[in-house]
Enzyme design. Structure first.
Site, mmCIF file in Angstrom:
data_model
loop_
_atom_site.group_PDB
_atom_site.id
_atom_site.type_symbol
_atom_site.label_atom_id
_atom_site.label_comp_id
_atom_site.label_asym_id
_atom_site.label_seq_id
_atom_site.Cartn_x
_atom_site.Cartn_y
_atom_site.Cartn_z
ATOM 1 N N ASP A 1 -91.350 32.455 -31.894
ATOM 2 C CA ASP A 1 -92.383 33.177 -32.899
ATOM 3 C C ASP A 1 -91.446 33.905 -33.556
ATOM 4 O O ASP A 1 -89.960 33.951 -33.267
ATOM 5 C CB ASP A 1 -92.641 34.514 -31.796
ATOM 6 C CG ASP A 1 -93.696 33.873 -31.047
ATOM 7 O OD1 ASP A 1 -94.431 33.156 -31.052
ATOM 8 O OD2 ASP A 1 -94.120 34.567 -29.523
ATOM 9 N N ASP B 1 -100.550 31.400 -33.763
ATOM 10 C CA ASP B 1 -101.332 32.810 -33.386
ATOM 11 C C ASP B 1 -102.569 33.158 -34.055
ATOM 12 O O ASP B 1 -102.938 33.662 -33.852
ATOM 13 C CB ASP B 1 -100.605 33.564 -32.712
ATOM 14 C CG ASP B 1 -99.111 33.232 -31.780
ATOM 15 O OD1 ASP B 1 -99.902 32.298 -30.820
ATOM 16 O OD2 ASP B 1 -98.608 33.848 -31.728
#
Length: 202
Positions: A146, A160
């Site tokens: 991330d 995402d």
């Protein structure tokens, strides 16, 4: 004297229901869904590779829009917002089941909106699944890369974004009553007349 009628000409089988191919529109939707999923997967993996090469864990965030949007590298063992970080292998199983469900659903596509939604959902799900299967600390326990920090609330990635966008689109399609086949299931057609009322008009 009348002559007997000639038998109907034999066709190549195109008039037989069993020989009728699947609608070209459905095949096109399946193709575009797969292409979109592949594009999302490629974008996700390429941006993760870039993030690992350009950013460092624990380093100073790189501002994009002040503190509202920054770049900050972390390795997430859990789901969104680092939920269930101790159950990575369970999340891997769940995502795998979701991917299988999506692949099976694609064969029933008859809606462009659903094609876009499933393409983004499939690409995003596979993008994070690749991390869980191939990254440290091991198979099915890998941590997801991330690097997009949203004002300090949570850190995500391109996969995402695709999954959230797909969820919003699916919600809109569901509210409008549009099914996978492209039909509005909320507006059912009138039921057929009962058998007793089907007398031939004289």
């Amino acid at each position: 004297m009348s002559t007997p009628a000639e038998p109907p000409a034999v066709t190549d089988g195109e008039s037989s229901p069993a020989a009728t191919p699947a609608p070209s529109g459905s095949r096109a939707l399946v193709t575009w869904t797969a292409v979109l999923a592949a594009f999302v997967l490629a974008a996700d993996q390429l941006t993760k590779w870039w993030a690992e090469s350009a950013l460092t864990v624990g380093g100073e965030p790189v501002p994009l829009v002040g503190e509202l949007l920054q770049l900050r590298l972390i390795y997430n063992p859990g789901a969104a917002l680092s939920i269930a970080s101790g159950y990575t292998w369970i999340l891997t199983i769940v995502v795998t089941v979701v991917v299988v469900f999506i692949v099976r659903a694609i064969g029933r596509l008859g809606s462009r909106g659903w094609a876009v939604a499933l393409g983004m959902l499939l690409g995003g799900a596979v993008g994070n699944l690749v991390d869980r299967l191939a990254r440290e600390p091991g198979f099915a326990r890998g941590h997801v890369v991330d690097f997009i920090d949203y004002a300090g609330f949570f850190v995500g990635n391109v996969a995402d974004i695709a999954v959230v966008s797909a969820a919003v689109l699916i919600a809109v399609l569901s509210l409008r009553g549009i099914g996978l086949d492209g039909k509005r299931h909320g507006n059912a057609e009138p039921a057929a007349e009962p058998d007793g009322d089907q007398s031939d008009p004289a």
